[in-house]
Scaffold this active site. Structure first.
Site, PDB file in Angstrom:
ATOM      1  N   SER A  93       0.821  -1.218   0.000  1.00 35.95           N
ATOM      2  CA  SER A  93       0.000   0.000   0.000  1.00 35.95           C
ATOM      3  C   SER A  93       0.851   1.262   0.000  1.00 35.95           C
ATOM      4  CB  SER A  93      -0.933  -0.009   1.218  1.00 35.95           C
ATOM      5  OG  SER A  93      -0.189  -0.018   2.430  1.00 35.95           O
ATOM      6  N   ASP A 104       1.448  -0.256   8.107  1.00 35.09           N
ATOM      7  CA  ASP A 104       2.835  -0.706   8.063  1.00 35.09           C
ATOM      8  C   ASP A 104       3.448  -0.390   6.703  1.00 35.09           C
ATOM      9  OD1 ASP A 104       1.587  -2.500   6.421  1.00 35.09           O
ATOM     10  OD2 ASP A 104       2.177  -4.287   7.507  1.00 35.09           O
ATOM     11  N   ASP A 106       5.712  -2.138   3.791  1.00 37.01           N
ATOM     12  CA  ASP A 106       6.313  -3.346   3.240  1.00 37.01           C
ATOM     13  C   ASP A 106       7.610  -2.961   2.546  1.00 37.01           C
ATOM     14  OD1 ASP A 106       4.200  -5.227   3.925  1.00 37.01           O
ATOM     15  OD2 ASP A 106       2.995  -4.170   2.441  1.00 37.01           O
ATOM     16  N   ASP A 159       7.563  -4.433   7.709  1.00 38.07           N
ATOM     17  CA  ASP A 159       7.741  -5.817   7.276  1.00 38.07           C
ATOM     18  C   ASP A 159       8.913  -5.827   6.311  1.00 38.07           C
ATOM     19  OD1 ASP A 159       5.594  -6.533   8.773  1.00 38.07           O
ATOM     20  OD2 ASP A 159       4.295  -7.084   7.109  1.00 38.07           O
ATOM     21  N   LYS A 220     -10.735  -0.756  -0.100  1.00 35.62           N
ATOM     22  CA  LYS A 220     -10.046  -1.371   1.041  1.00 35.62           C
ATOM     23  C   LYS A 220     -10.760  -1.002   2.344  1.00 35.62           C
ATOM     24  CE  LYS A 220      -5.612  -1.428   1.383  1.00 35.62           C
ATOM     25  NZ  LYS A 220      -4.190  -1.040   1.430  1.00 35.62           N
ATOM     26  N   TYR A 229     -11.576  -8.243   4.659  1.00 35.90           N
ATOM     27  CA  TYR A 229     -10.206  -7.834   4.341  1.00 35.90           C
ATOM     28  C   TYR A 229      -9.259  -8.607   5.238  1.00 35.90           C
ATOM     29  CZ  TYR A 229      -6.251  -4.800   3.223  1.00 35.90           C
ATOM     30  OH  TYR A 229      -5.042  -4.310   2.790  1.00 35.90           O
TER      31      TYR A 229
END
Length: 685
Positions: A93, A104, A106, A159, A220, A229
C-alpha cells in the site's frame, strides 16, 4: 486519418467495456466520496509522512552498513568493501500510495549473492536491529511462505523481506522489474521479489493512477468495514484488492472513482468464479519457474477465486480463498452493488456503503477461539501463530462435513479486559450449506475436526508454558459482552432510512428489508438449535498439554494456567428445541466419535472419546442458494482453459475475452435476485 479516429489504447487482455467518461453528477459523487474518505481519517498527516521517510532513510543506512560489515568480515578487498551495497525497495500500500495512518510499510532489501537469508539476514541483521534503540517488537518469521522480519522502527510497523540476487555488487539503480534479476535464485527469493515486481506492473497497467488510488482506498476501507479484508483468514488482502480494482479500471478507462466503485460491484457480483482475473496475458520464461496453469498443475484447478499477478512468474494471489469465504464475499458484493445503485439514484449517501457488517447478528451459532498467554509479548507471538492457522480450521470443517457446514471466519480480534492474563479471541459464524435437504435431527460432528486443529496448533516450535488455546461453541445470545462497544450488546439496528424494501418475498414469506437483513434472515434459517441440545450454553475444547510441558507442571486437559481462563456461560433454560434422542442419551460433557455416512457426512453413532468439543446440528429450513453455479462454471472454465494451447497466447486472450463478455452479459442469479439479460449490457456500459 484524424487522431480522433485512432483506436483507443487497450489496457489488459480485453477491450474496455465502456469508454464513457463522467457527467456532472458523477463528478459531484466523486467529490462527495473523496470528502467522506478524508473525514473518515484515511489519509495520514504531513508529519507522519515525513516520519516515514525518515525511518526508511535510517533503515536504508542500516542495511547498507550491514552488507559492508559482512563484506569486510569475509576477506574481500577494500575496493569491494567500498562498493558493497544493498538497495531498499518499498511495495504494498505504501508503494501504491494508498496507505493510511498507522499502516505498516512493506520493504524489500536486495543484497549481493554472498549475503544469504538464513544466517546473515535472520541472525546477523536481526542482532543489529535488536540492538537498535528505536527498534521494538522484533519478530523474525523465517518459515513463512515469504520469509519476513517484522518490527517497529520509531513506532512505525515494518515488514522487511530479503532477496539475494546473482550479483557481487548491487547497483544503486537496480531495476528489479527486469527478468534478468530472477536468474540463479530460489523460489523463496522469487516470492520476496514478486511483491515489488507486481506493484510496478499494476502501476504500469492502469489507465489513470490517481483514479485507481482513490478507488482502491475506498474499497479497502469498505472491505475492512464489511469484514472481508484478510488474506490470512481466507478473504482478500491488499494486493488482491489492488488487482481487482486495476481490472475494473482497465474495463472502464475513462471512469472517475465514483463510477469505478459502482462498476466494481456491478462486475464482480456477476463474475463467474473460478474464471480468473488477469491484468495481462500469462507469460512464460526460460528461467523455468512454475506459473499459474490449470492445464499442467492439478492444484491450480482447485482454486476458487483466482486473481493472477501480472509479473513473471504469474501466480494466483488469492489461493487462500475457500468456498465459505468466497460465499461471504459474494454476499458482500451484492450488498455493495445494491447500495451503489441507491447512491446513483440519490436514495442513499456514501456512508450507507460503509456501514459495518453486523457479524454477531448474522448467525445463530459461532465458534469462539480463545488464545491465552502469560504476558503480552507471549500473546503477540502465540496469536500470530494461531491466526495464521485459523484458515486451516475452516478448510478442515469444510472437508469433514463435505462442504455442508459453512464457516464465516471474522478477521477481527477481541480481548476480555476482565481476565487476569493476556487474552484475545476470534469468532467464526456457522451455518449449513444453503439449499441442501437434510433430515431433521441429523448433526455435523466437528469434534474430531477441532481436536485435530488443536493438535496442529500445539506443535508451535516456540511454544512456552502459559500458551493455551480453547475452541468453544456459543449461540448468538451467549456471545460475550466484551465484543460489543462499551461492553454492552447493541440492540438490533432498525432498517436504514435509505434502504428500500424489496417487493419480492423470500421463500419463507418474510420481506427482505435491506441487504444486511437479507443476510441475517438467510443465516438465521439454520434453525433454533444447531448444536447438540444438551442445555449447556457453551462448550469448550481446551488445548492439550504440550509435549514440552511435563505432567508435574499442574496442567490438565481441561484446566489452564490462568484462573477462569475458560468460563462456561450459565445454562440456557429459557428455550430452544427439545433434545434429540441421540443427544439426550449422553451427558453434556461427553461427545461421540461416530462413523460418518459416506453420502451425507452426518454422524450415526459411536463411543465417547473426549470432552468439551462442539457438535453442530443440521436443520431442514430451506434457504436461498447463493453462487450455486460455481462448481459447474469451474468445470467449464477448466475444460476451456485446457483446450487452449497456451494461457499466454492470443487464443487464450480471445478465450478469456469471450468468457468475460459472457460473464458480463449473462443473466446470472445470485441469492434469488435476477438481472434482466436485455438491460444488462447497456447498464454496464
Amino acid at each position: 486519418m484524424a487522431s480522433g479516429s485512432d483506436p483507443p489504447k487497450q489496457y489488459g487482455i480485453t477491450k474496455p467495456l465502456s469508454l464513457l467518461g463522467p457527467v456532472e453528477a458523477d463528478l459531484q459523487r466523486t467529490a462527495d466520496l473523496e470528502k467522506f474518505l478524508v473525514e473518515a481519517g484515511l489519509y495520514e498527516s504531513p508529519d507522519e509522512s515525513a516520519r516515514r521517510e525518515e525511518v526508511l532513510g535510517k533503515l536504508d543506512q542500516i542495511v547498507k552498513d550491514w552488507v559492508k560489515q559482512l563484506t569486510s568480515q569475509r576477506g574481500y578487498t577494500d575496493q569491494m568493501v567500498e562498493e558493497a551495497n544493498a538497495v531498499l525497495f518499498t511495495f504494498g500500500s505504501y508503494r501504491l500510495g494508498v496507505h493510511g495512518p498507522g499502516a505498516d510499510i512493506d520493504t524489500l532489501c536486495v543484497g549481493p549473492s554472498y549475503v544469504n537469508r538464513e544466517e546473515d539476514f535472520f541472525i546477523v541483521l536481526h542482532g543489529i536491529l535488536a540492538q537498535t534503540e528505536d527498534v521494538t517488537e522484533l519478530q523474525p518469521v523465517p518459515d513463512a511462505h515469504v520469509p519476513v522480519m517484522k518490527f517497529k522502527f520509531h513506532g512505525i510497523s515494518i515488514d522487511l523481506l530479503y532477496a539475494s540476487v546473482s550479483l557481487l555488487v548491487v547497483p544503486a539503480d537496480l531495476d528489479i522489474s527486469q527478468g534478468s534479476v530472477l536468474y540463479d535464485i530460489d523460489e523463496a527469493t522469487v516470492r520476496s521479489l514478486n511483491g515489488c515486481r507486481v506493484v510496478d506492473q499494476i502501476i504500469r497497467l492502469v489507465p489513470n493512477i490517481e483514479n485507481f488510488r482513490t478507488t482502491l482506498r475506498c474499497l479497502k476501507y469498505w472491505a475492512k468495514r464489511r469484514g472481508v479484508y484478510s488474506n490470512v483468514t481466507g478473504f482478500l488482502g491488499g494486493v488482491n484488492w489492488a488487482l481487482l480494482v486495476a481490472r475494473v479500471c482497465q474495463l472502464y478507462p475513462n471512469a472517475v472513482p465514483s463510477m469505478l466503485v459502482s462498476r466494481f460491484f456491478r462486475v464482480f457480483t456477476q463474475w463467474q468464479w473460478p474464471n480468473p482475473v488477469m491484468l495481462c496475458s500469462i507469460e512464460e520464461d526460460d528461467v523455468g519457474f512454475p506459473v499459474w496453469d490449470p492445464r499442467k498443475n492439478p492444484r491450480d484447478r482447485c482454486h476458487h477465486m483466482p486473481i493472477i499477478t501480472p509479473a513473471y512468474p504469474c501466480m494466483n494471489s488469492s489461493y487462500n480463498v475457500s468456498t465459505s469465504t468466497l460465499r461471504v464475499m459474494m454476499e458482500q458484493f451484492q450488498f455493495g452493488n445494491k447500495i451503489c445503485q441507491e447512491i446513483e439514484m440519490n436514495k442513499a449517501s456514501w456512508s450507507a456503503l460503509f456501514e459495518p457488517f453486523q457479524f454477531f447478528e448474522a448467525y445463530k451459532n459461532y465458534l469462539q477461539v480463545d488464545i491465552i498467554a502469560e504476558d503480552d509479548e507471549d500473546l503477540r507471538l502465540w496469536k500470530g501463530w494461531v491466526e495464521s492457522r485459523l484458515r486451516q480450521l475452516t478448510l478442515k470443517i469444510e472437508r469433514d462435513t463435505y462442504g455442508m457446514l459453512q464457516c464465516h471466519p471474522y478477521p477481527h480480534e477481541y480481548a476480555d479486559p476482565s481476565r487476569q492474563c493476556a487474552h484475545c479471541a476470534f469468532f467464526m459464524g456457522l451455518s449449513r450449506k444453503e439449499g441442501v435437504k437434510i433430515q431433521e435431527g441429523q448433526q455435523f460432528d466437528i469434534r474430531g475436526t477441532v481436536d485435530e486443529f488443536r493438535h496442529d496448533i500445539i506443535l508451535y516450535m516456540f511454544w512456552k508454558p502459559g500458551m493455551e488455546l480453547a475452541v468453544s461453541h456459543v449461540r448468538r445470545k451467549q456471545i460475550p459482552a466484551y465484543v460489543f462497544p462499551e461492553g454492552y450488546k447493541r440492540p438490533r439496528p432498525s432498517r436504514h432510512v435509505n434502504h428500500q424494501s424489496d417487493k419480492n418475498d423470500t421463500e419463507d414469506g418474510t420481506v427482505t428489508r435491506s441487504p444486511d437483513s437479507q443476510l441475517k434472515r438467510k443465516h438465521d434459517s439454520v434453525g433454533t438449535d444447531d448444536i447438540e441440545p444438551s442445555r449447556s450454553a457453551k462448550r469448550s475444547s481446551v488445548s492439550p498439554v504440550h509435549p514440552k510441558n511435563s505432567p508435574q507442571s499442574g496442567s490438565t486437559g481441561d484446566e489452564t494456567r490462568c484462573n477462569n481462563q475458560i468460563k462456561k456461560a450459565p445454562s440456557d433454560a429459557s428455550g430452544g428445541s427439545p433434545a434429540s434422542p441421540q443427544a439426550s442419551e449422553r451427558s453434556p460433557d461427553t461427545i461421540v466419535s461416530a462413523p460418518r455416512c459416506t453420502t451425507t457426512g452426518v454422524v450415526c453413532s459411536g463411543d465417547a472419546v473426549s470432552k468439551h468439543v462442539p457438535l453442530v446440528e443440521n436443520c431442514t429450513t430451506p434457504t436461498v442458494a447463493v453462487c450455486t453455479t460455481l462448481k459447474r462454471v469451474a468445470e467449464k472454465v477448466v475444460s476451456e482453459l485446457v483446450g487452449s494451447e497456451r494461457l499466454g497466447s492470443n487464443n487464450s486472450a480471445e478465450l478469456l475475452e469471450s468468457m468475460e463478455k459472457d460473464v458480463l452479459a449473462e443473466n446470472v442469479r445470485f441469492g434469488g435476485n435476477g438481472v434482466t439479460q436485455g438491460g444488462l449490457p447497456e447498464e454496464l456500459e
